[in-house]
Design a protein around this motif. Structure first.
Motif, short mmCIF file in Angstrom:
data_model
loop_
_atom_site.label_atom_id
_atom_site.label_comp_id
_atom_site.label_asym_id
_atom_site.label_seq_id
_atom_site.Cartn_x
_atom_site.Cartn_y
_atom_site.Cartn_z
N SER A 172 122.05 42.26 -10.25
CA SER A 172 121.26 43.36 -9.70
C SER A 172 122.12 44.57 -9.37
O SER A 172 121.63 45.72 -9.38
CB SER A 172 120.51 42.90 -8.44
OG SER A 172 119.56 41.92 -8.76
N PHE B 53 119.99 50.40 -7.09
CA PHE B 53 120.10 49.23 -6.22
C PHE B 53 121.48 49.17 -5.59
O PHE B 53 121.64 48.76 -4.44
CB PHE B 53 119.81 47.93 -6.98
CG PHE B 53 119.92 46.70 -6.10
CD1 PHE B 53 118.86 46.35 -5.28
CD2 PHE B 53 121.07 45.93 -6.09
CE1 PHE B 53 118.96 45.23 -4.45
CE2 PHE B 53 121.18 44.82 -5.28
CZ PHE B 53 120.12 44.46 -4.45
N TRP C 253 122.18 48.95 -1.77
CA TRP C 253 123.00 47.86 -1.24
C TRP C 253 124.05 48.40 -0.26
O TRP C 253 124.24 47.84 0.82
CB TRP C 253 123.66 47.11 -2.39
CG TRP C 253 124.36 45.85 -1.98
CD1 TRP C 253 123.80 44.61 -1.84
CD2 TRP C 253 125.75 45.70 -1.68
NE1 TRP C 253 124.75 43.69 -1.47
CE2 TRP C 253 125.96 44.34 -1.37
CE3 TRP C 253 126.84 46.57 -1.66
CZ2 TRP C 253 127.21 43.83 -1.02
CZ3 TRP C 253 128.08 46.07 -1.31
CH2 TRP C 253 128.27 44.72 -1.00
N ARG D 180 112.41 47.36 3.26
CA ARG D 180 113.70 47.00 2.66
C ARG D 180 113.54 45.88 1.64
O ARG D 180 114.12 45.92 0.56
CB ARG D 180 114.71 46.60 3.74
CG ARG D 180 115.22 47.74 4.60
CD ARG D 180 116.55 47.39 5.25
NE ARG D 180 117.61 47.28 4.25
CZ ARG D 180 118.34 48.30 3.82
NH1 ARG D 180 118.13 49.52 4.29
NH2 ARG D 180 119.29 48.11 2.93
N THR E 222 111.57 47.13 -1.41
CA THR E 222 112.39 48.08 -2.17
C THR E 222 113.30 47.35 -3.15
O THR E 222 113.49 47.79 -4.29
CB THR E 222 113.24 48.94 -1.22
OG1 THR E 222 112.37 49.79 -0.45
CG2 THR E 222 114.21 49.82 -1.99
N SER E 223 113.86 46.23 -2.72
CA SER E 223 114.71 45.43 -3.61
C SER E 223 113.96 45.06 -4.88
O SER E 223 114.48 45.17 -5.99
CB SER E 223 115.18 44.15 -2.90
OG SER E 223 115.95 44.45 -1.77
N ALA F 222 118.22 39.93 -6.28
CA ALA F 222 118.30 41.15 -5.47
C ALA F 222 118.19 40.83 -3.98
O ALA F 222 118.93 41.38 -3.15
CB ALA F 222 117.20 42.13 -5.88
N ILE F 223 117.26 39.95 -3.62
CA ILE F 223 117.09 39.57 -2.22
C ILE F 223 118.33 38.83 -1.72
O ILE F 223 118.78 39.02 -0.59
CB ILE F 223 115.82 38.72 -2.04
CG1 ILE F 223 114.59 39.59 -2.30
CG2 ILE F 223 115.75 38.12 -0.64
CD1 ILE F 223 113.29 38.83 -2.27
N THR G 81 121.03 41.40 -1.16
CA THR G 81 120.73 42.15 0.05
C THR G 81 121.10 41.34 1.28
O THR G 81 121.68 41.86 2.24
CB THR G 81 119.23 42.51 0.11
OG1 THR G 81 118.90 43.31 -1.03
CG2 THR G 81 118.90 43.29 1.37
N SER H 85 112.52 35.15 -0.85
CA SER H 85 112.33 35.32 -2.30
C SER H 85 111.12 34.53 -2.79
O SER H 85 110.38 34.98 -3.66
CB SER H 85 113.59 34.90 -3.06
OG SER H 85 113.89 33.53 -2.84
#
Length: 405
Positions: A8, A14, A18, A126, A129-130, A142-143, A146, A333
Motif C-alpha cells: 500500500s 497513501f 501514512w 481515518r 480513507t485508507s 492498508a489498515i 496504518t 479490516s
C-alpha cells in the motif's frame, strides 16, 4: 513477502497519509501517557485515573457516531484537519497550564473530554480513507500499515513522554508542548491530501443516518457479532493500559520513565505482529488469526495482573502488544471487508465505540480496584476478554459449518 507487506505504501497519496498518521500518533500517544501521569500526580488515586479516561470515553462516545455520519457525507480531508488541529490546540493549552503551575484536575477532565470528542470525529474517517486511497483489494494491508504507524510511535513516544516528564527542566508541561508540535505537523501534512469526497453523499438528517447505520448492522449478523465482541473485549481488556501508572508507580514504587518503557515494550510487540499481519490480513485464514489473537489478549491481561515484579510485567506486556494489536487490526479490516463502502464511516464509528467503552469502563474499574485490589481487577478484566472472544469463536465456527452444509 516484503513487497506484499508494504504494497500500500507504493501509492503516493497513501504514503503521505501514512506519514501524517505517524506524527498524529506521536502526539496522541504522548498525551495518552501524560494524561495518566498528571492525573496520578494530582490525585494519587486509581479512581482519579479512571475518571480522566471516563471523560475521554464520554467525548468519544458522543462524537463517534457523528464522526461516522460525517465521514460518509463530508470531504474527509476537511474532517481530519479540523479534528487534528483541535487536538494540537488542546495539548498546547494543557502544556501551558502545567508549565505555569496552574494545572488543575478539572482542566485535565475538560481537555480529556475534548480530545476524546475529536478522536471520535476523525477515527472513522481515518479508517475509511485508507480504503479509498488503496482500493478494496489491499484493504487489510492498508489498515495493517496504518496500525503499524500507530504501533511504531508507541515504541518511543510514551517512553519519551515519560522521560521528558521526569526531567525537571521539561516536566509534564513541556512534554505536552512537544506532543502539540507533533499534532500540528500532522495537521499540515493532512492539508496536502486529496479532498476525499464522500462515496454516496446524503441529504438526510444526521440522526436518521445514525439509525440507518444501526439498522444496517442489525441486518448483518456476522458484522453485528464482530462489533459487539470488539467493543466488549477492548472496553474491558484494554484498560490494563489505563492502570499502568497505578501498578508501576503506586505498587512497584517506580518512576514515570518505567511506565513509559512498559508501554514501549507493548509497542515493540505490536509492530512485530502488525508486520506479520500486513501480508495476511486479506488472506483466507484471517478469521482464525483474529480469534487466536483475541484469546492470547485475554490470557496476557490475566498474566499482567499476576506479574510479581517489573521484569515479568515487561515480558508479559510484549506478548500483550502482539495480541492486542493483532486483534484490533483484524477486527477492523474484517468489519470493512464485510460492509459496503456507503456505510464504512458509520460501521467504523460503531467499531470505535470500543475505545469509548474503554474510557467509560475505566471509572467503574478504577472504583473496583480500590475495593478489591488493582491486581485482582486486572485479572478479572483478562478473564472477561478471554470469555467474550471464545464465545465469538464458537459462534463463528458454527456459522461457517452451517453455511457449508
Amino acid at each position: 513477502m516484503r513487497s506484499a507487506t508494504f504494497v500500500s505504501l507504493q501509492v503516493p497519496t497513501f504514503r503521505l497519509f501514512w506519514w501524517s498518521g505517524v506524527f498524529s500518533y506521536l502526539g496522541i500517544q504522548m498525551q495518552f501517557l501524560l494524561r495518566g501521569l498528571l492525573a496520578w500526580d494530582l490525585t494519587e488515586r486509581e479512581s482519579g485515573l479512571g475518571v480522566v479516561y471516563l471523560a475521554f470515553g464520554i467525548g468519544l462516545l458522543v462524537f463517534t457516531p457523528i464522526g461516522g455520519v460525517l465521514a460518509d457525507r463530508w470531504a474527509k480531508r476537511t474532517l481530519l484537519v479540523l479534528g487534528q488541529g483541535t487536538i494540537a490546540l488542546v495539548a498546547t493549552f494543557m502544556g501551558v497550564a502545567a508549565i505555569s503551575g496552574n494545572a488543575q484536575y478539572w482542566m485535565l477532565l475538560v481537555t480529556s473530554l475534548s480530545q476524546g470528542a475529536m478522536f471520535g470525529l476523525i477515527g472513522p474517517a481515518r479508517v475509511s480513507t485508507s480504503a479509498e486511497l488503496v482500493g478494496h483489494e489491499h484493504l487489510g494491508n492498508a489498515i495493517s500499515l496504518t496500525s503499524m504507524s500507530m504501533s511504531m510511535t508507541r515504541i518511543f513516544a510514551p517512553a519519551a513522554a515519560g522521560v521528558l516528564a521526569g526531567v525537571a527542566t521539561v516536566g509534564i508541561g513541556g512534554a505536552y508542548l512537544v506532543a502539540a508540535v507533533f499534532s500540528a505537523i500532522s495537521t499540515i501534512l493532512t492539508t496536502r491530501l486529496p479532498k476525499l469526497e464522500p462515496v454516496n453523499p446524503s441529504s438526510q438528517n444526521p440522526l436518521t443516518e445514525i439509525f440507518d447505520g444501526l439498522r444496517y448492522v442489525r441486518g448483518k449478523p456476522e458484522l453485528r457479532r464482530l462489533i459487539i465482541t470488539t467493543i466488549v473485549a477492548i472496553a474491558i481488556g484494554f484498560n490494563y493500559v489505563a492502570f499502568m501508572p497505578a501498578l508501576v508507580e503506586g505498587q512497584m514504587g517506580l518512576s514515570e520513565s518505567h511506565v513509559g518503557f512498559l508501554t514501549t515494550a507493548s509497542a515493540i510487540g505490536a509492530v512485530v505482529m502488525t508486520a506479520f499481519i500486513a501480508s495476511r490480513a486479506d488472506g483466507p485464514n484471517s478469521d482464525r488469526l483474529l480469534i487466536c489473537c483475541g484469546l492470547v489478549f485475554g490470557i496476557s491481561v490475566v498474566l499482567f495482573g499476576l506479574a510479581p515484579n517489573y521484569l515479568l510485567a515487561l515480558l508479559v506486556v510484549v506478548v500483550l502488544g502482539l495480541a492486542t494489536n493483532g486483534f484490533m487490526v483484524l477486527t477492523t479490516s474484517r468489519s470493512m471487508a464485510i460492509s459496503e463502502p456507503s456505510h464504512h464511516g458509520r460501521v467504523q464509528s460503531l467499531m470505535q465505540l470500543a475505545f469509548a467503552g474503554f474510557g467509560i469502563a475505566a471509572a467503574p474499574l478504577g472504583a473496583l480496584a480500590e475495593m478489591v485490589g488493582l491486581r485482582a481487577t486486572i485479572v478479572v478484566m483478562g478473564l472477561v476478554t478471554f470469555c467474550v472472544v471464545a464465545i465469538y469463536g464458537v459462534v463463528l465456527s458454527r456459522s461457517v459449518v452451517a453455511d457449508s452444509q
